[in-house]
Design an enzyme around this catalytic site. Structure first.
Site, PDB file in Angstrom:
ATOM      1  CG  HIS A   7      -0.746   0.009   2.487  1.00 55.74           C
ATOM      2  ND1 HIS A   7       0.035  -1.260   2.729  1.00 55.74           N
ATOM      3  CD2 HIS A   7       0.082   0.305   3.711  1.00 55.74           C
ATOM      4  CE1 HIS A   7       0.834  -1.238   4.482  1.00 55.74           C
ATOM      5  NE2 HIS A   7       0.709  -0.439   4.614  1.00 55.74           N
ATOM      6  CG  HIS A  27       1.184   5.104   4.466  1.00 61.19           C
ATOM      7  ND1 HIS A  27       0.619   5.259   5.266  1.00 61.19           N
ATOM      8  CD2 HIS A  27       1.773   3.747   4.247  1.00 61.19           C
ATOM      9  CE1 HIS A  27       0.432   4.316   5.995  1.00 61.19           C
ATOM     10  NE2 HIS A  27       1.297   3.196   5.328  1.00 61.19           N
TER      11      HIS A  27
HETATM   12  P1  5GP Z   1       1.739   0.102   7.415  1.00 55.88           P
HETATM   13  O1  5GP Z   1       2.664   1.016   8.396  1.00 55.88           O
HETATM   14  O2  5GP Z   1       1.728  -1.059   7.376  1.00 55.88           O
HETATM   15  O3  5GP Z   1       2.458   1.343   6.689  1.00 55.88           O
HETATM   16  O4  5GP Z   1       0.676   0.856   7.539  1.00 55.88           O
HETATM   17  C1  5GP Z   1      -0.648   0.416   8.250  1.00 55.88           C
HETATM   18  C2  5GP Z   1      -2.056   0.978   7.546  1.00 55.88           C
HETATM   19  O5  5GP Z   1      -2.750   0.950   7.929  1.00 55.88           O
HETATM   20  C3  5GP Z   1      -1.551   2.020   9.866  1.00 55.88           C
HETATM   21  O6  5GP Z   1      -1.435   3.585   8.925  1.00 55.88           O
HETATM   22  C4  5GP Z   1      -3.144   1.726   9.908  1.00 55.88           C
HETATM   23  O7  5GP Z   1      -3.216   2.858  10.902  1.00 55.88           O
HETATM   24  C5  5GP Z   1      -3.827   1.059   8.430  1.00 55.88           C
HETATM   25  N1  5GP Z   1      -4.566   0.628   8.919  1.00 55.88           N
HETATM   26  C6  5GP Z   1      -4.612  -0.833   9.574  1.00 55.88           C
HETATM   27  N2  5GP Z   1      -5.678  -1.988   9.739  1.00 55.88           N
HETATM   28  C7  5GP Z   1      -6.467  -0.750   9.383  1.00 55.88           C
HETATM   29  C8  5GP Z   1      -8.419  -0.877   8.947  1.00 55.88           C
HETATM   30  O8  5GP Z   1      -8.717  -2.275   9.181  1.00 55.88           O
HETATM   31  N3  5GP Z   1      -8.703   0.038   7.844  1.00 55.88           N
HETATM   32  C9  5GP Z   1      -8.198   1.273   7.786  1.00 55.88           C
HETATM   33  N4  5GP Z   1      -8.683   1.864   7.042  1.00 55.88           N
HETATM   34  N5  5GP Z   1      -6.513   1.784   8.241  1.00 55.88           N
HETATM   35  C10 5GP Z   1      -6.182   0.233   8.458  1.00 55.88           C
END
Ligand code: 5GP
Ligand code: ZN
Length: 123
Positions: A97, A99
């Site tokens: 993903h 951001h």
């Molecule tokens: P990573 O650290 O993997 O790049 O970021 C994962 C992101 O996904 C985090 O910013 C977290 O807040 C978001 N996130 C995790 N679970 C969910 C979810 O169930 N729904 C949404 N909308 N965001 C999520």
């Protein structure tokens, strides 16, 4: 094991979706770093950049459109595009993903509620 972002992308579980195209969906992050913090997620399950470099390339035009949407609709002054790829890089959800994190010169000029952000982004 169920992948939370596959479930969101397929509509199996709800999220605050703000855009969609043939490559994936964009929805608000549950724990935003700034108002309008959006995640862009491909429909295809790939865990990270190492697993999904081709998917990442295909996502680029959509990511760019979402970044522009966030800037235009929320009046952001800049935007961070961030990919955490791998646990050591801070990745917590192992479905690739991007951001999209809007940045504001004047934080008081930004809708503070999720409903306000959604309304602006969907307008
Ligand atoms: P990573 O650290 O993997 O790049 O970021 C994962 C992101 O996904 C985090 O910013 C977290 O807040 C978001 N996130 C995790 N679970 C969910 C979810 O169930 N729904 C949404 N909308 N965001 C999520
Ligand atoms: Zn997945």
């Amino acid at each position: 094991m169920t992948c939370i972002f596959c479930a969101i992308a397929s509509g199996e579980i709800p999220a605050n979706r703000v855009a969609e195209d043939e490559v994936g969906v964009a929805f608000l992050d549950a724990k935003p770093k700034s108002p309008g913090h959006t995640l862009v997620v491909p429909f295809e399950h790939v865990s990270d950049l190492g697993d999904g470099s081709e998917v990442f390339v295909r996502m680029a035009p959509f990511v760019t459109r979402v970044a522009q949407q966030v800037v235009d609709k929320l009046g952001a002054d800049g935007v961070n595009l961030v990919v955490n790829s791998g646990a050591i890089a801070g990745q917590e959800v192992f479905h690739l993903h991007v951001h999209v994190i809007p940045r504001y010169a004047d934080p008081d000029a930004v809708p503070s509620s999720v409903d306000g952000v959604l309304e602006a982004l969907r307008a």
